[in-house]
Design an enzyme around this catalytic site. Structure first.
Site, PDB file in Angstrom:
ATOM      1  N   GLU A 170       0.826  -1.201   0.000  1.00  0.00           N
ATOM      2  CA  GLU A 170       0.000   0.000   0.000  1.00  0.00           C
ATOM      3  C   GLU A 170       0.865   1.259   0.000  1.00  0.00           C
ATOM      4  O   GLU A 170       2.012   1.242   0.418  1.00  0.00           O
ATOM      5  CB  GLU A 170      -0.941   0.023   1.216  1.00  0.00           C
ATOM      6  CG  GLU A 170      -0.390  -0.598   2.489  1.00  0.00           C
ATOM      7  CD  GLU A 170       0.870   0.015   3.020  1.00  0.00           C
ATOM      8  OE1 GLU A 170       0.956   1.258   3.055  1.00  0.00           O
ATOM      9  OE2 GLU A 170       1.785  -0.721   3.411  1.00  0.00           O
ATOM     10  N   GLU A 313       4.451  -0.627   1.294  1.00  0.00           N
ATOM     11  CA  GLU A 313       4.557  -0.974  -0.122  1.00  0.00           C
ATOM     12  C   GLU A 313       4.602  -2.483  -0.376  1.00  0.00           C
ATOM     13  O   GLU A 313       4.654  -2.913  -1.518  1.00  0.00           O
ATOM     14  CB  GLU A 313       5.811  -0.337  -0.764  1.00  0.00           C
ATOM     15  CG  GLU A 313       5.881   1.163  -0.628  1.00  0.00           C
ATOM     16  CD  GLU A 313       7.200   1.744  -1.125  1.00  0.00           C
ATOM     17  OE1 GLU A 313       7.961   1.032  -1.825  1.00  0.00           O
ATOM     18  OE2 GLU A 313       7.494   2.917  -0.808  1.00  0.00           O
TER      19      GLU A 313
END
Length: 346
Positions: A170, A313
């Site tokens: 994310e 991420e």
């Protein structure tokens, strides 16, 4: 919200898988977690000869209304700036995807910026960020259901390409705030223990973040009547999309690699909604964000790595992939005692 048909894993093959692992030319149990992973992957795939195919990484971007309250050291424009950076191959997630052979999908599900014309970003924007949950629900019921469906469709696209191992990451400034609230409400852990530095808050900043989240919960409590209420009141679009993706992956017997604090909070929610989904998840990394270890402990899971990451991420999960690959190679490529003509020594 759609209903998922997530079946309990059939454990009939357990004795045969264990016999194959125990007869590899090594002392019994000597490859520890690799043996556990091999068992899990064999059961997910219902085979004694598992394989990893076309690994995919979903990088989901979304902004959060609560960022307006100063709960993050980074401003919200960092979200869209990093999303564009990812398209140029310059992020940590890009490096690890290249290293480990993952196809990267960069998806805008709620960034507060127009990225529709940026090459390399998949446009699934629900809105330009969630609302500020200090005052109102982060999203509507319609937006919540839309986010779940986006997660489903992204996984279906990966599966259509032959993917059977999925990683999710994310990008969303302030997304440790909803994660901390989910952890607090679903694990019944004191809020103090759930709130950490995020992208780098100092101690006064952490205290301010705690006070904002405490007020948000107090304001929201009369409106919270179900798990779904909690999810949509506090969640980010990228987080709900991740929950939908995890559930769809489990429904399709796809391995899910769970990354750091935010993705562990999403896994917590997915498991709460569908307990059987946990069998399809591999918890890869315990990060440096305050509370992550406590959340993992509350879930009764042990991550593969502890590297001190708090980047997000999906980077921790990507770093763990070679260990998972090794477990599959172990059960498929090691000789057994008969073939190697070695006397069993256990």
């Amino acid at each position: 919200m759609r209903t998922f048909n997530i079946q309990p894993i059939d454990r009939t093959l357990c004795p045969s898988i264990q016999e194959k692992i125990d007869n590899l030319n090594k002392p019994k149990g000597s490859l520890g977690r690799l043996e556990e992973l091999a068992m899990q992957i064999c059961l997910i795939q219902q085979t004694l000869s598992p394989f990893l195919s076309h690994p995919c990484h979903l990088l989901l971007g979304g902004d959060h209304g609560i960022e307006r309250e100063g709960v993050s050291v980074s401003p919200r424009e960092v979200t869209w700036q990093q999303m564009i950076n990812f398209t140029h191959g310059g992020g940590g997630v890009n490096m690890f995807c290249r290293q480990h052979g993952f196809k990267l999908r960069i998806v805008d599900v709620g960034v507060d910026y127009d990225l529709s014309n940026v090459s390399g970003i998949i446009d699934r924007k629900i809105a330009r960020g969630t609302k500020n949950f200090l005052y109102e629900p982060a999203m509507s019921e319609e937006e919540f259901c839309q986010a779940i469906e986006i997660g489903v469709s992204l996984v279906d696209e990966c599966i259509a390409e032959g993917c059977n191992v999925l990683c999710i990451g994310e990008m969303g400034i302030a997304n440790t705030s909803p994660s901390s609230i989910w952890m607090h409400l679903f694990c019944h852990i004191p809020l103090d223990d759930c709130v950490g530095a995020g992208a780098g808050l100092d101690n006064p900043g952490i205290r301010h973040k705690y006070e904002i989240l405490k007020k948000s919960i107090e304001h929201a409590t009369p409106s919270l009547h179900s798990d779904e209420d909690i999810l949509r009141y506090f969640g980010g679009f990228e987080m709900i999309v991740a929950v939908g993706a995890m559930l769809r992956a489990a429904e399709c017997h796809v391995i899910v690699l769970v990354d750091g604090f935010i993705m562990t909070a999403c896994a917590l929610v997915a498991i709460r909604l569908y307990p059987e989904s946990q069998s399809y998840m591999i918890f890869t990394h315990c990060g440096d964000e305050g509370g992550h270890r406590k959340m993992l402990d509350a879930m009764g899971v042990s991550p593969l790595l502890r590297l001190g990451f708090r980047l997000g991420e999906g980077t921790g999960a990507l770093c763990a992939f070679p260990i998972i690959d090794s477990s599959v190679r172990m059960i498929n490529e090691m000789n057994n005692f008969d073939k190697a003509q070695i006397t069993k020594y256990f």
